[in-house]
Design a protein around this motif. Structure first.
Motif, short mmCIF file in Angstrom:
data_model
loop_
_atom_site.label_atom_id
_atom_site.label_comp_id
_atom_site.label_asym_id
_atom_site.label_seq_id
_atom_site.Cartn_x
_atom_site.Cartn_y
_atom_site.Cartn_z
N ASN A 1 -7.87 -8.70 -8.28
CA ASN A 1 -7.83 -8.53 -9.73
C ASN A 1 -9.04 -9.25 -10.31
O ASN A 1 -8.96 -10.37 -10.78
CB ASN A 1 -6.52 -9.09 -10.30
N ASP B 1 -6.47 -1.52 -13.09
CA ASP B 1 -6.01 -0.25 -13.66
C ASP B 1 -6.37 0.93 -12.77
O ASP B 1 -5.62 1.90 -12.69
CB ASP B 1 -6.61 -0.04 -15.05
N TYR B 2 -7.52 0.85 -12.08
CA TYR B 2 -7.93 1.94 -11.20
C TYR B 2 -6.96 2.11 -10.04
O TYR B 2 -6.74 3.22 -9.57
CB TYR B 2 -9.35 1.72 -10.69
N GLN C 1 -3.69 1.46 -10.19
CA GLN C 1 -2.50 2.09 -10.74
C GLN C 1 -2.72 3.59 -10.91
O GLN C 1 -1.83 4.39 -10.63
CB GLN C 1 -2.12 1.45 -12.08
N LYS C 2 -3.93 3.98 -11.35
CA LYS C 2 -4.25 5.41 -11.49
C LYS C 2 -4.20 6.10 -10.13
O LYS C 2 -3.67 7.20 -10.00
CB LYS C 2 -5.61 5.58 -12.14
#
Length: 95
Positions: free
Chosen positions: A74, A80-81, A83-84
Motif C-alpha cells: 500500500n 485501488d488498482y 480492488q479493480k
C-alpha cells in the motif's frame, strides 16, 4: 601537529575490495539456486483449464473456482488498482 587520517587509506580500500570480490560470486551462486516455485493449489499448473491461457480475458489461464493469493504494498498509489483487478477476476470467473 596532528597526523589524523581523514577519509579512506589504500589498505582499507584494498581490504574492502577483496571482501567484495569474495562475496559477489557467492551471492550470484545463491541467487541462481532460487526458483519461482510451482503452484500446488488451484490454477492452471494444478490441472486447471489451460486452454484459455494467453487470451485477452484470461492471460494467465486461471481456472474457474480457483483462488489467487496476493501480497500488496500500500504505497503512494494505494491499492485501488488491486480492488479493480479483483472485481474483474470475480466478474470473468465464477467462484
Amino acid at each position: 601537529m596532528s597526523t589524523e587520517k581523514t577519509g579512506i587509506d589504500r589498505r582499507t580500500f584494498m581490504r574492502g575490495s577483496l571482501a567484495a570480490a569474495a562475496l559477489l560470486p557467492l551471492g550470484g551462486a545463491l541467487a541462481s539456486c532460487a526458483s519461482s516455485g510451482t503452484a500446488t493449489s488451484g490454477g492452471a499448473a494444478a490441472g486447471g483449464a489451460s486452454t484459455s491461457a494467453g487470451s485477452s480475458t484470461n492471460p494467465f489461464g486461471l481456472a474457474d473456482g480457483s483462488s489467487v493469493d496476493a501480497v500488496i504494498f500500500n504505497g503512494g498509489y494505494g491499492y485501488d488498482y488491486v480492488q479493480k483487478a479483483a472485481d474483474l477476476v470475480q466478474t470473468n470467473h465464477s467462484g
